[in-house]
Design a protein around this motif. Structure first.
Motif, mmCIF file in Angstrom:
data_model
loop_
_atom_site.group_PDB
_atom_site.id
_atom_site.type_symbol
_atom_site.label_atom_id
_atom_site.label_comp_id
_atom_site.label_asym_id
_atom_site.label_seq_id
_atom_site.Cartn_x
_atom_site.Cartn_y
_atom_site.Cartn_z
ATOM 1 N N MET A 165 0.810 -1.209 0.000
ATOM 2 C CA MET A 165 0.000 0.000 0.000
ATOM 3 C C MET A 165 0.854 1.275 0.000
ATOM 4 O O MET A 165 0.336 2.374 0.146
ATOM 5 N N LEU A 167 -6.223 5.054 3.019
ATOM 6 C CA LEU A 167 -6.853 3.788 2.628
ATOM 7 C C LEU A 167 -7.050 3.689 1.118
ATOM 8 O O LEU A 167 -6.754 2.657 0.505
ATOM 9 N N GLY A 216 -3.781 3.348 -0.699
ATOM 10 C CA GLY A 216 -3.322 1.973 -0.532
ATOM 11 C C GLY A 216 -4.086 1.006 -1.412
ATOM 12 O O GLY A 216 -3.504 0.114 -2.037
ATOM 13 N N ALA A 217 -5.415 1.197 -1.502
ATOM 14 C CA ALA A 217 -6.224 0.326 -2.363
ATOM 15 C C ALA A 217 -5.850 0.525 -3.831
ATOM 16 O O ALA A 217 -5.744 -0.447 -4.598
ATOM 17 N N GLN A 267 -9.076 -3.031 2.800
ATOM 18 C CA GLN A 267 -8.868 -1.587 2.639
ATOM 19 C C GLN A 267 -10.128 -0.892 2.136
ATOM 20 O O GLN A 267 -10.515 0.177 2.640
#
Length: 372
Positions: free
Chosen positions: A82, A125, A128-129, A170
């Motif tokens: 991520m 998040l 990271g996704a 995530q």
């Protein structure tokens, strides 16, 4: 008799003579042994550093890279997946959200810190996704590029199935953040997911994947305003979104120049390959368009002197970036790319100060009316 010499009877060896003879013999033997022994490397014979005092520790560092290094071993590949150790991308996703939240604040007020915190968590998040999705699409390409060959999926540290499970986690957490917003913002935020999923494919189809990244990364310029106000003021949000897209075309084109040689070999497209030696002219045009978009957004929400000063500083920073850029040096391209966090922070500070300045202006206007 010499001063200080012990008195002993003549013609008779004393204990002192025997002791002296013994010491002399040992000394000569030691010298012969030292001369015959081969010299040891300096690294072996060098004195060891004194041990650190008990209880002293290495100074703590709170950089993202240090936190990832300090994480437990099994968790570390997922944090690398991520890109938690490289926070520049997270900042570039988060900062357009802060601009929008700042511009949506009431005159004379600071931005909503609750919203800034929520969007900060969402940026971590969703970035990271996005990186996980990107690496799932590109795992075969990444193996062929020196800079990306060590990524967890390309290096085999994480399986494809594990990556899908991690991606689901995530996205679930990001959905929890989104559900904290109003219904209008929930629908608007959900609409960006199609861009997040399809962006990594664009480098196989078009020379303009950076444009699609700009549309994806700057969605927060729309979402931040709607989260505060309940809906979008398009006369402000669209110029701000446009400015953000132009900004992304600047920094991600610079970023793409790091990998252009590998991209040619493996057949991946980018604006760096599209513009080639004309890159600086294109970047100058994008920067000018960004500044104009920011000016239109500021005029449509009655921004003040500090805001326009920050816009001027942003323009100067971008001009310096472009003028000093060496597109054939990957390390310089990375340095210029990472410096765009300063661009975003400068603008956010200008928005906050400009909004506080509105109160001063309104007080100056109202004061003479009250004295009548």
């Amino acid at each position: 008799m010499r001063y200080g010499a012990p008195h002993r009877p003549a013609g008779r060896a004393s204990g002192y003579d025997k002791m002296a003879a013994l010491l002399l013999g040992l000394s000569r033997a030691s010298c012969r042994l030292h001369a015959a022994r081969p010299a040891l490397p300096a690294a072996i014979v060098a004195p060891r550093r004194p041990a650190a005092p008990l209880g002293s520790r290495r100074p703590l560092s709170f950089s993202a890279a240090e936190l990832v290094r300090a994480a437990p071993g099994p968790l570390r590949p997922y944090l690398h997946l991520m890109r938690l150790h490289q926070p520049a991308g997270t900042w570039l996703l988060y900062l357009p959200c802060t601009w929008s939240i700042g511009l949506a604040a009431e005159p004379g007020c600071l931005p909503d810190w609750h919203m800034l915190t929520l969007f900060g968590a969402g940026a971590v998040l969703m970035r990271g996704a996005g990186c996980t999705i990107n690496d799932l699409w590109d795992r075969d390409y990444d193996k062929q590029v020196a800079r990306t060959a060590g990524r967890p999926l390309a290096a085999g540290e994480i399986s494809t199935f594990q990556s899908f499970i991690f991606l689901g986690g995530q996205l679930s957490l990001a959905l929890c953040v989104l559900l904290c917003l109003n219904y209008y913002s929930i629908m608007l935020g959900a609409a960006s997911l199609s861009l997040v999923i399809t962006y990594p494919l664009m480098k196989r189809i078009t020379y303009w994947p950076q444009l699609v990244l700009g549309l994806t990364f700057n969605w927060g310029a729309l979402l931040g305003w709607s989260a505060v106000q309940g809906s979008c003021n398009w006369s402000v949000c669209l110029p701000l979104y446009f400015a953000g897209v132009m900004w992304t075309l600047v920094y991600d084109t610079i970023y793409a120049h790091q990998d252009k040689r590998d991209d040619i070999i493996i057949g991946v497209k980018s604006t760096a390959l599209k513009f080639k030696e004309d890159t600086k002219q294109w970047l100058s045009g994008f920067s000018t368009a960004m500044v104009l978009g920011l000016c239109v957004a500021g005029m449509n929400c009655d921004q003040t002197f500090p805001y326009y000063s920050a816009v001027a500083a942003v323009g100067a920073h971008l001009a310096h970036q472009i003028y000093t850029l060496d597109i054939d040096k990957p390390e310089d391209c990375w340095k210029k790319f990472a410096s765009n966090r300063t661009v975003g922070v400068l603008l956010f500070v200008g928005i906050v100060l400009g909004n506080l300045w509105k109160r001063k202006n309104s007080e100056t206007v109202e004061e003479p009316l009250e004295r009548r």
